[in-house]
Design an enzyme around this catalytic site. Structure first.
Site, PDB file in Angstrom:
ATOM      1  N   VAL A  54       0.839  -1.200   0.000  1.00 41.98           N
ATOM      2  CA  VAL A  54       0.000   0.000   0.000  1.00 41.98           C
ATOM      3  C   VAL A  54       0.875   1.251   0.000  1.00 41.98           C
ATOM      4  CG1 VAL A  54      -1.748   1.304   1.271  1.00 41.98           C
ATOM      5  CG2 VAL A  54      -1.879  -1.193   1.186  1.00 41.98           C
ATOM      6  N   CYS A  55       1.986   1.197   0.711  1.00 41.38           N
ATOM      7  CA  CYS A  55       2.845   2.374   0.908  1.00 41.38           C
ATOM      8  C   CYS A  55       3.262   3.066  -0.392  1.00 41.38           C
ATOM      9  CB  CYS A  55       4.071   2.007   1.729  1.00 41.38           C
ATOM     10  SG  CYS A  55       3.674   1.416   3.390  1.00 41.38           S
ATOM     11  N   PRO A  56       3.751   2.343  -1.409  1.00 40.13           N
ATOM     12  CA  PRO A  56       4.175   3.051  -2.616  1.00 40.13           C
ATOM     13  C   PRO A  56       3.032   3.747  -3.345  1.00 40.13           C
ATOM     14  CG  PRO A  56       4.240   0.670  -2.960  1.00 40.13           C
ATOM     15  CD  PRO A  56       4.050   0.899  -1.498  1.00 40.13           C
TER      16      PRO A  56
ATOM     17  N   ILE B 271       2.720   7.077  -1.414  1.00 42.19           N
ATOM     18  CA  ILE B 271       3.893   7.943  -1.560  1.00 42.19           C
ATOM     19  C   ILE B 271       3.954   8.552  -2.959  1.00 42.19           C
ATOM     20  CG2 ILE B 271       6.417   7.965  -1.574  1.00 42.19           C
ATOM     21  CD1 ILE B 271       6.228   5.688   0.572  1.00 42.19           C
TER      22      ILE B 271
END
Length: 273
Positions: A125-127, A130
């Protein structure tokens, strides 16, 4: 002694014991982080504690002031709740494939800050979050706002991630710094650290030019955040700071009708919807 008296006495003893066993919140915080002490200490009387809400009390005791006082101060002693100064930090970061230093207080008086935490580099999920913030960076820049991403990874991990192509799960070049919280002190000071896992929840904080936290959200690990909603909230914040006699209703966007926080004047808004 009657059974009722015994029960009452036992209940009082248990309650008293439970107070002794409660840990101090301050013991959970990093020793390097300082916070503004806004409310009285725990030894203060109840009347003293009530006086700590004087800014809120003015909303009911002074009608003319109430129309201009809708940005209340938080009454938190430890955690950086909305209305408190954001805990300052200085840390290494990666920007433009170089190592830099980032100090939060250097933005005071200059820019708003979107400070968001994410669990780990090279995840899933993080990328998406970001890169979404990076792709919209110019819009934040026009609103005089800096974006800072933070995780507990090292700057070397951050660098490797930005040097990885997006189609391979990487980030590519970003338009804002990724901060390394390898000591976990920043995550801890903002109340988003999961102690037994050593990573941060998806916390997001909007900090104004005075260094005060004006908005915060914390998502669990599997739930990504919305850049659109962050942008909308930032625009609403800036609007009410520029127009202190007005408030923004649900879903407000720039150009839409705001509201006067007054029983009579608010009817103009409600009659139009």
């Amino acid at each position: 002694m009657s059974m009722a008296s015994i029960a009452s006495s036992s209940s009082t003893t248990l309650l008293s014991s439970s107070r002794v066993l409660l840990p101090s919140k301050s013991s959970l915080l990093s020793p390097t982080v300082s916070f503004p002490r806004i409310i009285p200490s725990s030894s203060a009387s109840s009347s003293s504690l009530c006086s700590g809400f004087s800014s809120l009390g003015s909303l009911t005791t002074n009608r003319s002031a109430s129309r201009r006082n809708f940005a209340v101060k938080a009454q938190a002693d430890d955690l950086p709740l909305v209305g408190n100064k954001a805990p300052d930090f200085e840390a290494e970061a990666v920007f433009d494939q170089e190592f830099i230093k980032v100090k939060l207080s250097e933005y005071i008086g200059k820019k708003y800050v979107i400070l968001f935490f994410y669990p780990l580099d090279f995840t899933f999920v993080c990328p998406t979050e970001i890169t979404a913030f990076s792709d919209r960076y110019e819009e934040f820049e026009k609103l005089n706002t800096e974006v800072l991403g933070v995780s507990v990874d090292s700057v070397f991990s951050h660098l490797a991630w930005v040097q990885t192509d997006r189609k391979s799960g990487g980030l590519g070049d970003l338009n804002y710094p990724l901060v390394s919280d390898i000591t976990k002190s920043i995550s801890k000071s903002f109340g988003v650290l999961i102690p037994d896992q050593g990573i941060a929840l998806r916390g997001l904080f909007i900090i104004d030019k005075e260094g005060v936290i004006q908005h915060s959200t914390i998502n669990n690990l599997g739930i990504g955040r919305s850049v659109d909603e962050t942008m909308r909230t930032l625009q609403a914040l800036q609007y009410v700071q520029e127009n202190p006699d007005e408030v923004c209703p649900a879903g407000w966007k720039p150009g839409e009708k705001s509201m006067k926080p007054d029983p009579k004047l608010s009817k103009e808004y409600f009659s139009a919807i």
